[in-house]
Scaffold this motif. Structure first.
Motif, PDB file in Angstrom:
ATOM      1  N   LYS A  13      27.686  60.468  53.852  1.00 22.57           N
ATOM      2  CA  LYS A  13      26.548  60.550  52.938  1.00 22.57           C
ATOM      3  C   LYS A  13      26.579  59.320  52.037  1.00 22.57           C
ATOM      4  CE  LYS A  13      24.098  63.424  49.641  1.00 22.57           C
ATOM      5  NZ  LYS A  13      24.084  64.689  48.898  1.00 22.57           N
ATOM      6  N   SER A  14      25.619  58.453  52.205  1.00 23.95           N
ATOM      7  CA  SER A  14      25.549  57.219  51.440  1.00 23.95           C
ATOM      8  C   SER A  14      25.359  57.508  49.953  1.00 23.95           C
ATOM      9  CB  SER A  14      24.389  56.355  51.936  1.00 23.95           C
ATOM     10  OG  SER A  14      24.179  55.268  51.074  1.00 23.95           O
ATOM     11  N   GLN A  15      26.201  56.889  49.122  1.00 21.49           N
ATOM     12  CA  GLN A  15      26.057  57.025  47.673  1.00 21.49           C
ATOM     13  C   GLN A  15      24.813  56.286  47.184  1.00 21.49           C
ATOM     14  OE1 GLN A  15      29.705  55.640  45.937  1.00 21.49           O
ATOM     15  NE2 GLN A  15      30.938  57.175  46.989  1.00 21.49           N
ATOM     16  N   LEU A  16      24.350  55.319  47.964  1.00 19.67           N
ATOM     17  CA  LEU A  16      23.189  54.527  47.561  1.00 19.67           C
ATOM     18  C   LEU A  16      21.875  55.236  47.891  1.00 19.67           C
ATOM     19  CD1 LEU A  16      24.461  51.047  48.786  1.00 19.67           C
ATOM     20  CD2 LEU A  16      24.527  51.957  46.465  1.00 19.67           C
ATOM     21  N   THR A  17      21.794  55.813  49.098  1.00 21.54           N
ATOM     22  CA  THR A  17      20.532  56.430  49.525  1.00 21.54           C
ATOM     23  C   THR A  17      20.559  57.954  49.479  1.00 21.54           C
ATOM     24  OG1 THR A  17      21.195  56.541  51.841  1.00 21.54           O
ATOM     25  CG2 THR A  17      20.102  54.496  51.104  1.00 21.54           C
ATOM     26  N   PHE A  33      33.274  63.328  54.123  1.00 22.12           N
ATOM     27  CA  PHE A  33      32.085  62.647  54.638  1.00 22.12           C
ATOM     28  C   PHE A  33      31.353  61.850  53.551  1.00 22.12           C
ATOM     29  CE2 PHE A  33      32.796  66.312  57.397  1.00 22.12           C
ATOM     30  CZ  PHE A  33      32.922  65.671  58.622  1.00 22.12           C
ATOM     31  N   ASP A  34      32.120  61.299  52.582  1.00 23.76           N
ATOM     32  CA  ASP A  34      31.474  60.533  51.515  1.00 23.76           C
ATOM     33  C   ASP A  34      31.715  59.029  51.620  1.00 23.76           C
ATOM     34  OD1 ASP A  34      34.147  60.943  50.912  1.00 23.76           O
ATOM     35  OD2 ASP A  34      33.813  61.362  48.800  1.00 23.76           O
ATOM     36  N   TYR A  43      38.772  47.325  52.724  1.00 19.98           N
ATOM     37  CA  TYR A  43      38.382  48.405  51.814  1.00 19.98           C
ATOM     38  C   TYR A  43      36.904  48.725  52.015  1.00 19.98           C
ATOM     39  CZ  TYR A  43      36.112  44.901  48.911  1.00 19.98           C
ATOM     40  OH  TYR A  43      35.276  43.905  48.460  1.00 19.98           O
ATOM     41  N   TRP A  44      36.509  49.947  51.678  1.00 19.20           N
ATOM     42  CA  TRP A  44      35.123  50.404  51.799  1.00 19.20           C
ATOM     43  C   TRP A  44      34.383  50.048  50.518  1.00 19.20           C
ATOM     44  CZ3 TRP A  44      31.886  51.594  55.406  1.00 19.20           C
ATOM     45  CH2 TRP A  44      30.706  52.291  55.112  1.00 19.20           C
ATOM     46  N   ASN A  45      33.248  49.346  50.631  1.00 20.18           N
ATOM     47  CA  ASN A  45      32.487  48.912  49.452  1.00 20.18           C
ATOM     48  C   ASN A  45      31.157  49.656  49.306  1.00 20.18           C
ATOM     49  OD1 ASN A  45      30.717  47.823  51.293  1.00 20.18           O
ATOM     50  ND2 ASN A  45      30.735  45.775  50.437  1.00 20.18           N
ATOM     51  N   LYS A  46      31.101  50.895  49.755  1.00 20.09           N
ATOM     52  CA  LYS A  46      29.925  51.780  49.711  1.00 20.09           C
ATOM     53  C   LYS A  46      28.986  51.607  50.892  1.00 20.09           C
ATOM     54  CE  LYS A  46      29.741  52.747  44.768  1.00 20.09           C
ATOM     55  NZ  LYS A  46      30.819  52.027  44.194  1.00 20.09           N
TER      56      LYS A  46
END
Length: 118
Positions: A13-17, A33-34, A43-46
């Motif tokens: 689940k995209s934090q942006l959309t 699932f975040d 690293y994960w940058n969103k």
């Protein structure tokens, strides 16, 4: 929808959309699932996996990279730190890493990446 999609590796689940988005090729979603789980040295940058900047390291699934402790230096791929003689790199549970002493009856010199039986 959340869950594993075998063809793409899964969605998060995209934090942006605030919508489910397919994880990039070669990654998989976190347990919640975040975000998507990146390889060591990334690293994960969103929205994607980014390589750690030179001199920093990260474990699998990191959300940020860390500097190596004093006396240690980052391996070129950012996967771990090279620790001083008599110690080896260990990733802690909270995504932090540190140099720990070699187990009994093992040794490590500065050219070795991990402790070996003596």
């Amino acid at each position: 929808s959340s869950g594993i999609n075998a063809e793409y590796g899964g969605t998060y689940k995209s934090q942006l959309t605030q919508q489910c988005t397919i994880c990039p090729f070669g990654t998989s979603p976190s347990e919640e699932f975040d975000y998507c789980i990146c390889s060591t040295g990334q690293y994960w940058n969103k929205t994607a996996c980014n390589a750690c900047v030179e001199g920093t390291v990260s474990p699998t699934g990191a959300l940020e990279c860390q500097e190596c402790p004093q006396g240690a230096h980052a391996l070129a791929d950012g996967s771990a730190c090279s620790c001083p003689a008599g110690t080896e790199w260990s990733w802690g549970k909270a995504q932090g890493g540190f140099c720990i002493g070699c187990p009994e009856n093992t040794y490590k010199n500065t050219e070795m990446s991990s402790c070996k039986m003596s």
